[in-house]
Design a protein around this motif. Sequence first.
Motif, short mmCIF file in Angstrom:
data_model
loop_
_atom_site.label_atom_id
_atom_site.label_comp_id
_atom_site.label_asym_id
_atom_site.label_seq_id
_atom_site.Cartn_x
_atom_site.Cartn_y
_atom_site.Cartn_z
N LEU A 184 45.07 41.14 35.18
CA LEU A 184 45.63 42.45 34.87
C LEU A 184 46.26 43.10 36.10
N THR A 185 45.66 42.89 37.25
CA THR A 185 46.21 43.46 38.48
C THR A 185 47.62 42.95 38.73
N VAL B 290 50.28 44.33 36.14
CA VAL B 290 50.58 45.74 36.40
C VAL B 290 51.48 45.88 37.63
N PRO C 185 55.54 47.61 36.50
CA PRO C 185 55.03 48.98 36.63
C PRO C 185 55.07 49.76 35.33
N LEU D 106 54.19 48.70 32.45
CA LEU D 106 52.95 48.41 31.73
C LEU D 106 51.75 49.06 32.42
N GLY D 107 51.87 49.31 33.70
CA GLY D 107 50.79 49.94 34.43
C GLY D 107 50.50 51.35 33.97
N LYS D 108 51.46 51.98 33.31
CA LYS D 108 51.28 53.34 32.84
C LYS D 108 50.52 53.43 31.51
N LYS E 34 44.73 50.77 29.13
CA LYS E 34 44.45 49.34 29.17
C LYS E 34 43.05 49.05 28.66
N SER F 159 40.76 43.06 38.23
CA SER F 159 41.28 43.59 36.97
C SER F 159 40.48 44.75 36.45
#
Length: 404
Positions: free
Chosen positions: A70-71, A74, A78, A80-82, A85, A115
């Motif tokens: 996941l790290t 993301v 970026p 998807l990082g918002k 999760k 993650s």
Amino acid sequence: MSILLIEAFYGGSHKQLVDLLQEEIEDCVLFTLPAKKWHWRARTAAVYFMQTVPASADYRILFASSVLNLTEIVALRPDLGKLKKVLYFHENQLIYPVQKCQERDFQYGYNQILSWFMPEHKLAHIKNMPGAKGNGTTCPFMSLPVQEKNNRTVGLTKNSNSDLMLFDYKTQTECCTPLQERLHNPLTTPKELTELTPSKCTSHCQEDQPQSTCNLCRTPGGLECQQKPLHIIWPHRWEHDKDPESFFKILLKMKQMELSFHVSVLGETFTHVPVIFSEAQKALGSSVLHWGYLPSKDEYFQVLCMADVVISTAKHEFFGVAMIEAVYCGCYPLCPKALVYPEIFPAEYLYSTPEQLFKRLRNFCKRPDIVRKHLYKGEMAQFSWAALRGKFRSLLTTEPKEDL
């Protein structure tokens, strides 16, 4: 298309979970990789999905199994990082049994740590959530209640290899009828679950079905047919972490003692199959009823219904969906007194040593009627999709908040 489902190992319980979520919850879009080369999936899946998952302003929630780093995804994406999760762990790579005596590759466990690592201010928020429970720690990716036992985070939704227990079928009263029904149909009631016995799961004797392997056949008039030998089932992946060597060692010892039993060895196979399987199949000979993976769910559940005892010899288990499914179909479970099993099964279904397992099976071979008349004393309804549907729907449809 507000829920983005990503599964880097689309097979087995991983596939079972995301398929059910996509079917049962609206506005899901699924991206997958085939269930092959697990180690490469864990190392490179983020790069693959970075390129294949299209950008969309409609995404609100990202749901993935921990095979995906996941790290990395993301960092690479970026946008998807918002998202809110939800990361689902099917196993703990830091303590996963090694097959050979060699230095462990800690990269996979390290991926999992990265993650789910969260800053203190976010952990404080999670601990104050209404559904959070535990002995001072909580699961930072799921708003479902959790328990902390033996350093393992166990959610209400964890199952085989920490797989999710999602029953998408309704057990029938006869094996000759289809076992899999639509998911929206009501599950067997808790009362029916506690009354589930092998005699309810087996078909009537049929003159045109001489190869029937029912536990205790009954004629329409209610007269019992001659009892069959004890039917033992081992429905796990053919891999070293399930410890097939211990299981077959016990069966071969029973065979040498000329104890009467049948065995069905099911479960999925991958590239490398432990040698013990081919050796055991040859040595067990006529005691084998079924050998190998059954791709048909109906056929698989029928075999479960025809069996008497289901065995686990696993060295690593977060839940064990195969065991729960077998119990649901009327099998008597025998599990190690370790891992997750004491949290699920009452004490009488647990064994501490291989010798204890052997003695239990030896006694059952001599008196198979003991298990065929037994009523399971545990609780199964809590693991059904009927019980978990609302929790998952709430988890995956709640809008993300700023502090998530």
